[in-house]
Design an enzyme around this catalytic site. Structure first.
Site, mmCIF file in Angstrom:
data_model
loop_
_atom_site.group_PDB
_atom_site.id
_atom_site.type_symbol
_atom_site.label_atom_id
_atom_site.label_comp_id
_atom_site.label_asym_id
_atom_site.label_seq_id
_atom_site.Cartn_x
_atom_site.Cartn_y
_atom_site.Cartn_z
ATOM 1 N N LYS A 140 0.951 -1.220 0.097
ATOM 2 C CA LYS A 140 0.083 -0.142 -0.177
ATOM 3 C C LYS A 140 0.772 1.174 -0.022
ATOM 4 O O LYS A 140 2.011 1.214 0.671
ATOM 5 C CB LYS A 140 -0.773 -0.116 1.401
ATOM 6 C CG LYS A 140 -1.938 -1.090 1.271
ATOM 7 C CD LYS A 140 -2.572 -0.644 2.803
ATOM 8 C CE LYS A 140 -3.847 -2.098 2.831
ATOM 9 N NZ LYS A 140 -5.122 -1.618 1.959
ATOM 10 N N ARG A 185 -10.346 -11.413 1.991
ATOM 11 C CA ARG A 185 -11.091 -12.596 1.608
ATOM 12 C C ARG A 185 -10.430 -13.874 1.790
ATOM 13 O O ARG A 185 -11.174 -15.026 1.654
ATOM 14 C CB ARG A 185 -11.528 -12.158 0.323
ATOM 15 C CG ARG A 185 -10.594 -12.208 -0.823
ATOM 16 C CD ARG A 185 -10.915 -11.462 -1.976
ATOM 17 N NE ARG A 185 -10.986 -9.976 -1.637
ATOM 18 C CZ ARG A 185 -11.423 -9.012 -2.680
ATOM 19 N NH1 ARG A 185 -11.606 -9.475 -3.853
ATOM 20 N NH2 ARG A 185 -11.515 -7.818 -2.395
#
Length: 455
Positions: A236, A310
């Site tokens: 990120k 996920r």
């Protein structure tokens, strides 16, 4: 345990507190003496929601008025503890309807919060002379736990500390905790959780808390516990990583809701599953283009290592489905796309069951703790196509929150009733009753929904 502040039973110095809507204030004002009317007019006070005015007396402070906007919203009262002077004690003037008194207590408890682990707050909240009900205290405590856990930096809130929090709640309420840690995840077939967390110096783990009696309706809660998310090798940018201590916000919600279920003795059999990891960068970090295994047996091609939530959830959801509960609820700070679509205050709700979804939506309206239903639009599964595996973990930028939910749905057993909440768990700025930082969103409505189903 998180401490609730803002309440007292010492009435010695209590001052009268008028709790009013704007229309009520207008009628009350006409009954006052000219000097007091002049005082109120000089401050341009009209009883608007979110306002407070102090009332003078011969010997100083003689009372106060709290202006209320939506009387059915607990946050309509939450500005009062820090709008009123520190050290003051307040007793509600007159008798409030029972439901309004409950909301006042709830709002006062939520509004009295400040995160105090690393520094002393610059002032204490004003005190309300009241004894909140056990349910109000438990709901406030659950909400404040979420705030505390999310606000705590990762060094003090890693996978081990999440486990410690689960064990503390279980011990308080007679639950049992089992934890599968490190390479034991591979041995017991949780390969996706292991893949995401293996690069960290702190071992990944699956935390399982069980409570309740067999034969009662079985409720499974699942939480994403990514205690820090660097993005992995798809790292990120700095501004995107700054607040990633909050990426365990889903686990915080699930754990706090479990604590509330246990404290209130909801007649259910409860299973709580938290996949607790750090998505770290290191020699053993999982890589873009890898194919990883899952508990369900589906192979997953890694398009993006920053779509890690996920991956840990899919193993936990498979495990939850294996136990055939009546419902599965999962909570996750899963996608930026949900925030772009709905903003910070509206968690995105996905469900494969219209009754469950409607119950949560209705509870959100009643409690003013809303969720917004989003579609499981299955044609978008094409965005998760992989040329070499059963499924890709990310794919297109299109419909990001929908495709994330569709990914999770692949790991829910056929016929299993399920709802997924994509929640922000954060306040970007200061608002009355809502300090900047960690926040519980849709926790109160989740509790109201469960009460509707099981009592």
């Amino acid at each position: 345990m998180t401490q609730i502040t803002g309440f007292t039973t010492d009435s010695a110095k209590a001052l009268p507190l008028h709790v009013m809507e704007r229309e009520q204030f207008a009628a009350w004002r006409t009954q006052q003496n000219p000097a007091l009317i002049a005082w109120l007019d000089a401050q341009h006070f009209n009883g608007s929601g979110g306002s407070v005015v102090l009332l003078p007396g011969e010997h100083g402070l003689a009372g106060a008025i709290v202006g209320v906007g939506d009387p059915g919203d607990a946050y309509a009262y939450a500005h009062a503890p820090f709008a009123l002077p520190e050290g003051t004690v307040w007793q509600v003037e007159g008798t409030l309807p029972a439901n309004i008194e409950t909301l006042l207590h709830l709002g006062w408890g939520l509004g009295s919060y400040r995160f105090a682990r690393y520094r002393t707050p610059n002032r204490a909240p004003a005190q309300l002379l009241a004894t909140p009900s056990a349910e109000v205290r438990d709901v406030v405590a659950a909400s404040l736990r979420v705030r505390d856990w999310v606000n705590t930096p990762t060094e003090d809130m890693g996978p081990q500390q999440l486990e410690d929090a689960a064990r503390e709640l279980a011990a308080a309420h007679g639950g049992q905790v089992e934890v599968i840690t490190g390479d034991a995840l591979l041995e017991q077939n949780f390969p996706a959780i292991h893949a995401v967390g293996r690069a960290s110096h702190r071992a990944p783990r699956l935390i399982a808390l069980r409570w309740g009696q067999p034969g009662q309706p079985h409720v499974a809660l699942v939480g994403k516990g990514v205690c820090f998310d660097t993005g992995g090798l798809d790292i990120k940018p700095a501004d995107g990583m700054r607040n990633m201590k909050k990426d365990m916000g889903g686990a915080a919600h699930a754990l706090a809701l479990a604590g509330l279920v246990m404290a209130q003795q909801l007649p259910v059999q409860l299973t709580l599953l938290i996949a607790a990891v750090e998505n770290a960068i290191g020699p053993d970090a999982f890589r873009p283009g890898e194919v990883i295994a899952t508990r369900k047996g589906l192979s997953i091609e890694i398009d993006n290592t920053d779509a890690e939530g996920r991956l840990v959830l899919c193993d936990a959801l498979t495990y939850a489905s294996e136990q055939q509960p009546e419902i599965v609820l999962d909570f996750a700070t899963l996608t930026g796309a949900a925030r772009i679509a709905l903003g910070p205050d509206l968690p995105a709700l996905f469900s494969n069951n219209d009754v469950l979804a409607q119950q949560w939506l209705q509870a959100g309206e009643t409690t003013r703790d809303p969720v917004w239903r989003m579609p499981l639009w299955r044609p978008y599964l094409r965005y998760l196509h992989s040329g070499i595996a059963d499924l890709a973990n990310a794919g297109s930028r299109m419909a990001g929150s929908v495709t994330a939910a569709l990914y999770l749905e692949r790991f829910i057993a056929e016929g299993q009733v399920w709802a997924h909440l994509d929640v922000y768990a954060w306040n970007d700025g200061e608002r009355p009753g809502r300090p900047a930082g960690g926040e519980a969103l849709a926790l109160r409505s989740a509790w109201a929904m469960l009460k509707t189903r099981y009592t």
